[in-house]
Every structure is written in C-alpha cells, then in structure tokens.
Write a protein that holds these residues in place. Structure first.
Motif, short mmCIF file in Angstrom:
data_model
loop_
_atom_site.label_atom_id
_atom_site.label_comp_id
_atom_site.label_asym_id
_atom_site.label_seq_id
_atom_site.Cartn_x
_atom_site.Cartn_y
_atom_site.Cartn_z
N ASN A 248 0.81 -1.21 0.00
CA ASN A 248 0.00 0.00 0.00
C ASN A 248 0.85 1.26 0.00
O ASN A 248 1.85 1.32 0.74
N VAL A 249 0.45 2.22 -0.80
CA VAL A 249 1.01 3.57 -0.74
C VAL A 249 -0.14 4.50 -0.39
O VAL A 249 -1.23 4.41 -0.97
N MET A 250 0.07 5.37 0.60
CA MET A 250 -0.96 6.32 1.00
C MET A 250 -0.35 7.72 1.12
O MET A 250 0.83 7.86 1.47
N ALA A 251 -1.16 8.71 0.80
CA ALA A 251 -0.73 10.10 0.97
C ALA A 251 -1.95 11.01 0.87
O ALA A 251 -2.95 10.65 0.23
N GLY A 252 -1.84 12.16 1.53
CA GLY A 252 -2.93 13.14 1.50
C GLY A 252 -2.45 14.45 2.10
O GLY A 252 -1.23 14.64 2.26
N PRO A 253 -3.36 15.33 2.47
CA PRO A 253 -2.96 16.65 2.97
C PRO A 253 -2.23 16.59 4.31
O PRO A 253 -1.42 17.45 4.61
N LYS A 254 -2.51 15.56 5.10
CA LYS A 254 -1.81 15.41 6.39
C LYS A 254 -1.32 13.97 6.53
O LYS A 254 -2.05 13.03 6.22
N ARG A 255 -0.10 13.82 7.03
CA ARG A 255 0.52 12.48 7.07
C ARG A 255 0.08 11.75 8.35
O ARG A 255 0.90 11.45 9.24
N ILE A 256 -1.20 11.51 8.43
CA ILE A 256 -1.75 10.79 9.59
C ILE A 256 -2.71 9.73 9.07
O ILE A 256 -3.58 10.05 8.21
N TRP A 257 -2.55 8.50 9.54
CA TRP A 257 -3.45 7.42 9.13
C TRP A 257 -4.54 7.28 10.19
O TRP A 257 -4.33 6.67 11.22
N LYS A 258 -5.66 7.93 9.96
CA LYS A 258 -6.80 7.84 10.90
C LYS A 258 -8.01 7.41 10.10
O LYS A 258 -8.60 8.19 9.36
N PHE A 259 -8.36 6.12 10.20
CA PHE A 259 -9.43 5.60 9.36
C PHE A 259 -10.75 5.55 10.13
O PHE A 259 -10.78 5.63 11.36
N HIS A 260 -11.80 5.37 9.36
CA HIS A 260 -13.17 5.30 9.90
C HIS A 260 -13.77 3.99 9.41
O HIS A 260 -13.78 3.71 8.20
N ASN A 261 -14.21 3.15 10.35
CA ASN A 261 -14.81 1.87 9.98
C ASN A 261 -16.24 2.06 9.49
O ASN A 261 -16.97 2.92 10.00
N ASP A 262 -16.63 1.23 8.52
CA ASP A 262 -18.03 1.23 8.07
C ASP A 262 -18.91 0.81 9.26
O ASP A 262 -18.78 -0.31 9.76
N PRO A 263 -19.80 1.71 9.71
CA PRO A 263 -20.61 1.39 10.90
C PRO A 263 -21.46 0.13 10.74
O PRO A 263 -21.78 -0.55 11.71
N ASP A 264 -21.78 -0.22 9.48
CA ASP A 264 -22.59 -1.43 9.25
C ASP A 264 -21.84 -2.70 9.64
O ASP A 264 -22.45 -3.74 9.88
N HIS A 265 -20.49 -2.60 9.66
CA HIS A 265 -19.70 -3.83 9.86
C HIS A 265 -18.77 -3.76 11.05
O HIS A 265 -18.08 -4.73 11.37
N GLU A 266 -18.75 -2.62 11.73
CA GLU A 266 -17.82 -2.44 12.86
C GLU A 266 -18.15 -3.41 14.00
O GLU A 266 -17.29 -3.76 14.80
N TRP A 267 -19.40 -3.92 14.01
CA TRP A 267 -19.82 -4.79 15.13
C TRP A 267 -18.93 -6.03 15.22
O TRP A 267 -18.74 -6.60 16.28
N ILE A 268 -18.31 -6.42 14.05
CA ILE A 268 -17.55 -7.68 14.12
C ILE A 268 -16.35 -7.54 15.05
O ILE A 268 -15.82 -8.53 15.55
N LEU A 269 -15.93 -6.28 15.29
CA LEU A 269 -14.78 -6.08 16.18
C LEU A 269 -15.17 -6.25 17.65
O LEU A 269 -14.31 -6.37 18.52
N LYS A 270 -16.49 -6.27 17.91
CA LYS A 270 -16.95 -6.27 19.31
C LYS A 270 -17.45 -7.64 19.75
O LYS A 270 -18.04 -7.79 20.81
#
Ligand SMILES: O=C[C@H](O)[C@@H](O)[C@H](O)CC(=O)O
Length: 271
Positions: A248-270
C-alpha cells in the motif's frame, strides 16, 4: 473493467528496464499518490529525477544498489519472493534529488511517490526496522509490515505498508475508509494497492465503495494488478487455498493514518 483496476503494462522503456505499472495524477484521479513497479535485469540501472515529490524505493524482490548521487546503499533487498514473508529493505529519497537503482540481481522495485516540498535526509529503511504486526482475529487475520508508517518522521507526506493475508481470510476489514480531511475523526489519504497472489493463478475480491454508493466497484484482482483507491471503503477477501500480498502507498494533505470503519460492519470487532 473498473477504472480503479490496473493490469500490468510490461512496457520495456530501456534495455533491461520494464515499466510494469505507472500510476500518476495524469492518468488517474489521484492527486497525492504516485506509484510505479519496474523490473530490472541484472546489472541494469534505472535513473529518475524527482521534482516536488518524495519517493520510497522498495526492493520488492531481488537485490539492488540505490544511490542519490551522494550516498549509496548496496545490496539491499532480502527476498526472491514476497511470499518468503520477510520484511524487505527500502530507501527514502526526498524532493529535488536524482536517484539511481542498479539491479544486482534481477529485481522488481516499487517506486512510491507523494508530494514533498521540504528536503529530508535520504534514508535506508532496513528490513529489521519494519514494524511487524499480527492484526485481526478469526478469519480476519493478516500480517502487516510497516515500512514507512506515520509514526516514522522520515517523510513529508508518504506512507508505505505491506500486508499478507492467508487463505480464507479478509484484510482491510471490517471495511474502513480515510477519505475525509476531518481530524481527529478521520484523515484523507488516497491509496494504491499492488497485489500479488500465491499460487500466482489466484485472485482476490476487492470492493471499493462509498457510504452513498456513488462509487461501488467490486473487482476480481489477479497477480500483479494494481487497485486505485481515491475514496471509500476498500476491503479484500482471499479465497481458500491462496495467500494474498499487497503493498500500500498512501498520501494526503496530512501524514496521519486515521481511518473510519463502516458502521454497518464495525460490530464484528466487538464480538
Ligand atoms: O488503510 C490501509 C490499508 O487499507 C491497509 O494497509 C489495511 O490497513 C491493512 C489491514 O488492516 O488489513
């Protein structure tokens, strides 16, 4: 075929130099991330002059010498196949430098680009420095080699990571996105995936989709393909019997990897 899916070009651009992939802002919707895969025959040198971009030169397979015309790193690279699952060596070069990549053996090299205005020291990122992470549980396990994570201050905007996902497992799952410049909740990072499969006839399914489904592409991704992720969630599913690799290569306006999980599927983490 989806505009997000790239098959290898395999264009011979010089004797012994094959340009396998070349993702740029001119030929894609990406504004921050650039990506090349080059194959080098033994003894051949590839030279490039960087403008206002930085580059992480990843020895995907084989051994190479890398020079920025001031410092030279020799015999970097640790593996004949990514599926040896060993971290590899990389070299970071910042903007307004010329670099040479000389193949000691036959080599496949990834050139990972992002914007850079401030020159930083050229740096060897040795295999031993890669943070190795076992991520996920159940059928969601994967191994991550953090090559140039946001915790490493060596780069201006670039993030590079490689991920191994075993038979029957998912990665980049639960689906997450990072397409909003809205810290601290989420960062905006474009992303590319360079995929390899073992055995090579294998494939994975990768979906790239947005909350409003204005973008919703599900792709059959084969060995050596690239997937472009301008926005959206981007999960990967690996069929039984195969191992998936992606860089993976990632880049954007700020060099911070802060992702947002799809709320429909985040339950699997719990569970
Ligand atoms: O956003 C990063 C990429 O999607 C992958 O590196 C992903 O995080 C890998 C994973 O967690 O499975």
């Amino acid at each position: 075929m989806s505009k997000l899916l790239r098959k290898p070009n395999n264009q011979e651009i010089a004797q012994g130099v094959t340009l396998v992939h070349d993702v740029t802002s001119e030929n894609s919707s990406l504004e921050y991330v650039g990506f090349k895969i080059i194959d080098l025959a033994p003894g051949v040198t590839y030279t490039e002059e960087l403008g206002k971009q930085e580059c992480c030169i990843v020895a995907v397979t084989g051994k190479i010498n890398v020079s920025d015309r001031d410092v030279t790193y020799e015999n970097i690279g640790t593996r004949k196949s990514v599926f040896e699952k060993q971290p590899t060596d990389s070299v970071y070069v910042s903007n307004d430098h010329i670099f040479d990549v000389e193949a000691v053996s036959g080599a496949r090299v990834a050139l990972c680009y992002s914007p850079s205005e401030k020159q930083l020291p050229t740096r060897l990122i040795s295999a031993s420095e890669n943070g190795v992470e076992q991520r996920g549980t159940g059928n969601n396990k994967r191994m991550v080699h953090n090559i140039l994570p946001d915790s490493d201050p060596s780069a201006n905007s670039l993030l590079v990571v490689e991920v191994f996902t075993e038979s029957g497992n998912w990665s980049s799952y639960p689906p997450h996105k990072h397409d909003q410049d809205n810290l601290p909740q989420e960062s905006f990072l474009e992303e590319t995936y360079y995929h390899e499969m073992n055995p090579p006839q294998g494939f994975v399914f990768q979906r790239v989709y947005t909350d409003d489904r204005s973008l919703d592409e599900t792709m059959t991704v084969e060995n050596g393909n690239v997937v472009i992720v301008p926005v959206g969630y981007h999960p990967v599913g690996v069929p039984e019997g195969y191992t998936s690799y992606y860089l993976n290569v990632m880049a954007g306006p700020k060099r911070i990897w802060k992702f947002h999980n799809d709320p429909d599927h985040e339950w699997i983490l719990k569970r």
